[in-house]
Design a protein around this motif. Sequence first.
Motif, mmCIF file in Angstrom:
data_model
loop_
_atom_site.group_PDB
_atom_site.id
_atom_site.type_symbol
_atom_site.label_atom_id
_atom_site.label_comp_id
_atom_site.label_asym_id
_atom_site.label_seq_id
_atom_site.Cartn_x
_atom_site.Cartn_y
_atom_site.Cartn_z
ATOM 1 N N ARG A 1 -6.415 1.696 10.561
ATOM 2 C CA ARG A 1 -5.082 2.116 10.136
ATOM 3 C C ARG A 1 -5.016 2.063 8.613
ATOM 4 O O ARG A 1 -4.616 1.074 8.016
ATOM 5 C CB ARG A 1 -4.012 1.218 10.746
ATOM 6 C CG ARG A 1 -3.842 1.374 12.254
ATOM 7 C CD ARG A 1 -2.598 0.643 12.713
ATOM 8 N NE ARG A 1 -2.419 0.758 14.151
ATOM 9 C CZ ARG A 1 -2.443 -0.271 14.986
ATOM 10 N NH1 ARG A 1 -2.647 -1.484 14.519
ATOM 11 N NH2 ARG A 1 -2.252 -0.095 16.279
ATOM 12 N N SER A 2 -5.435 3.132 7.992
ATOM 13 C CA SER A 2 -5.431 3.214 6.537
ATOM 14 C C SER A 2 -5.359 4.676 6.144
ATOM 15 O O SER A 2 -5.886 5.543 6.844
ATOM 16 C CB SER A 2 -6.692 2.567 5.960
ATOM 17 O OG SER A 2 -6.726 2.663 4.557
ATOM 18 N N GLU A 3 -4.700 4.944 5.036
ATOM 19 C CA GLU A 3 -4.590 6.329 4.571
ATOM 20 C C GLU A 3 -5.974 6.962 4.419
ATOM 21 O O GLU A 3 -6.221 8.081 4.864
ATOM 22 C CB GLU A 3 -3.839 6.379 3.241
ATOM 23 C CG GLU A 3 -3.753 7.775 2.646
ATOM 24 C CD GLU A 3 -3.564 7.784 1.150
ATOM 25 O OE1 GLU A 3 -3.347 8.866 0.599
ATOM 26 O OE2 GLU A 3 -3.649 6.706 0.526
ATOM 27 N N ILE A 4 -6.876 6.249 3.785
ATOM 28 C CA ILE A 4 -8.269 6.689 3.651
ATOM 29 C C ILE A 4 -9.113 5.597 4.284
ATOM 30 O O ILE A 4 -9.345 4.545 3.689
ATOM 31 C CB ILE A 4 -8.649 6.924 2.183
ATOM 32 C CG1 ILE A 4 -7.681 7.925 1.530
ATOM 33 C CG2 ILE A 4 -10.078 7.435 2.071
ATOM 34 C CD1 ILE A 4 -7.903 8.144 0.050
ATOM 35 N N SER A 5 -9.557 5.846 5.505
ATOM 36 C CA SER A 5 -10.243 4.815 6.289
ATOM 37 C C SER A 5 -11.750 4.941 6.137
ATOM 38 O O SER A 5 -12.304 6.045 6.196
ATOM 39 C CB SER A 5 -9.847 4.952 7.766
ATOM 40 O OG SER A 5 -10.642 4.108 8.576
#
Length: 684
Positions: free
Chosen positions: A414-418
């Motif tokens: 769960r991260s904008e840029i994973s």
Amino acid sequence: MEEAASRAEARLKAAGISLTLGGEPTFVPVEPEGLEWSVAADGPTKLPIARAMAAAIQRRTWPGSTLLYCSGKRYEGEVNPRWALRLVTRLDGRPIAPWPQHPGEGEALSAEAGEAWLEQLGEALGIQLNPQRFRDGDDPERAVWATPLTWEDGQWRSHRWDLPAEERRLTGAQGPAGLRLPLEHFPAEIPRQLLTLEIGSGGFGAEGWGIFLPPLERGPTEALLTAISGIPRCPLSGSPLNTPDFSGLLPVDASEGWDVLGLTADPGVLEINLPVCESWSAYRDWIVLLADAAAEAGLRSWKQTPGGGEEGTGGGNHLLWGGRDLQDHPFFPRPAWLVGILRYFQHHPSLSYLFSGSGVGPASQAPRPDEALGDLFDLELAYSVLEAHSGEQRQLIGETLRHLHADRSGNNHRSEISLDKFWNPGAPAGCLGLIEFRALESLPRPDWMAAIALLWTHLAALLLDPERRPAQLRNWGRELHDRLLLPSQLWADLEAVLADLAGAGLPLDADPYREIWAWRFPLLLSWEGEATARLELRLALEPWPLICDTPREGGFTSRFVDGSLRRFEVVASAALRQAYRLVLNGRPLPLDTPGPLAVRYRASRLYPCFHAGIAPTMPLVLQLLPATGNQPIAQWQLPADGQAFEPMAPEPLASPQAPPWQPHPDRPCSVDLRLPLSPPLPIP
């Protein structure tokens, strides 16, 4: 777009970079029914629809390809692993084995012919198979055989599994028979590789007959599939056979010779995992094809809101960067380039919010690193360390960034840029060299989704130049969740990004992005008066807080937020600010404040929620008055379930001397209708 893509890809190629694209668009039924289309990952309607979607894709692009039912991930709180359909073909598009060109052609193998068919398969493989018959307590009419089958020293072998009749029973779990065998009784000295034949109505969405393939490498799997397709007729009746339903596992080396498209069960949506795309045009072609196949299967890439508007599916449209060959990966030897990209995205909130779904902010499925950490020190330190290194740095990149690109709970998916699939040897599928951009939502038009991928490719080319990379991160502070979530500010930021590209000789047409912006932030009200007096109200973004109660239907993979808060931006021309006043729910709006102005309000109160003691502020009544005088010129109302302000007959002001709404000092762009008249609540 084609010309622009060629220009950007030429720059990457000149730098010796082959950047591949991947995607995970999501789809929902036109008329969804069941929890599997809201909070649950699976349910009775999802697998049949996925099979229909796979068949539509096969007809359009990969005729004769092989469809494989796989056991997918198992998440805490969910009883069974999720399923994943894999559509596979050779890298050049040729089928792995010559199946009928039209799915469903021929008839299913009969139970009476099962053992004879297995005997023929053994002959085709050059061995004698040793099948045993199993009973299915959930379906006594179902015929099931399992036989050990391994590939050893360049040849096929079939060992014996002497199991007493009373123990030859399938477990009561869901899924194909190959996943329900009593393997606790399997001999330890024999490889756990079995072929399972089942005939009858499928318990995993299949009808007719199915084969569970033993876990093998790609070469032996291809040979086995070819042998199966080489038995085109029923051994007893001589009638043509249709293609069986295959299940099993993908070979560990599948990517070396196969193209794979996945259809997976995700909470609320059907997710499609695209094959690796060597170019933007290949990605665009897949997005267009999927839209057509989805329409045939009764699916679409957007859903209707309760009030009749449109929004994304809620499942995202994640974009992935990687390389076809891990030995020549674009990012492994270029950590400074990667850091430049990450810093640039942090500098431009439009890349985080303009193309995302309705859920943004720290509690979303794709929070920015600075939202999740709340402090830039560790992020800046990590970026600086990576920037100072050169050469092959896959392990350093993965170990440094996967702990920082995560949400507040430490979930690095769960991260904008994973980067959870970049290089993490301790995780399944953790070493794929993938960078996943998750703050992207499925959109109703495939050309819009292709335009976003084109923008991303251009940014990769732009930031090859060290002079174009930001030197350090920017501390946005409270601006990030106040000013920078407003439509006008996000568009201005994206215009700055497009200007950067144009200045570097990588111009892009702004029209597709303007169309996305207008769809993303629908117009709630538009009014024009004399001269240049204009008023526009557009829906803006509002982060929703995470709530603690988790309904059982969603397991632990769907997180629930209080989505009762809404915000809209007020855009008033200078002429309107001089000649008119705006009164909202009886109190003037401060049109004279510097900078943009937005209104935050509570649209509903569903339990559980934040601030259960605060009632909704609906309906909203907006009045337009002259600069002097108390008789409204125009009046509108936004009902509780409305999608726009509706005109109504003007009424006199209820209280001409009512105090104006005031923005909070720490949130200077937003008036919050929940707050008391005065003083504003302090925010440390």
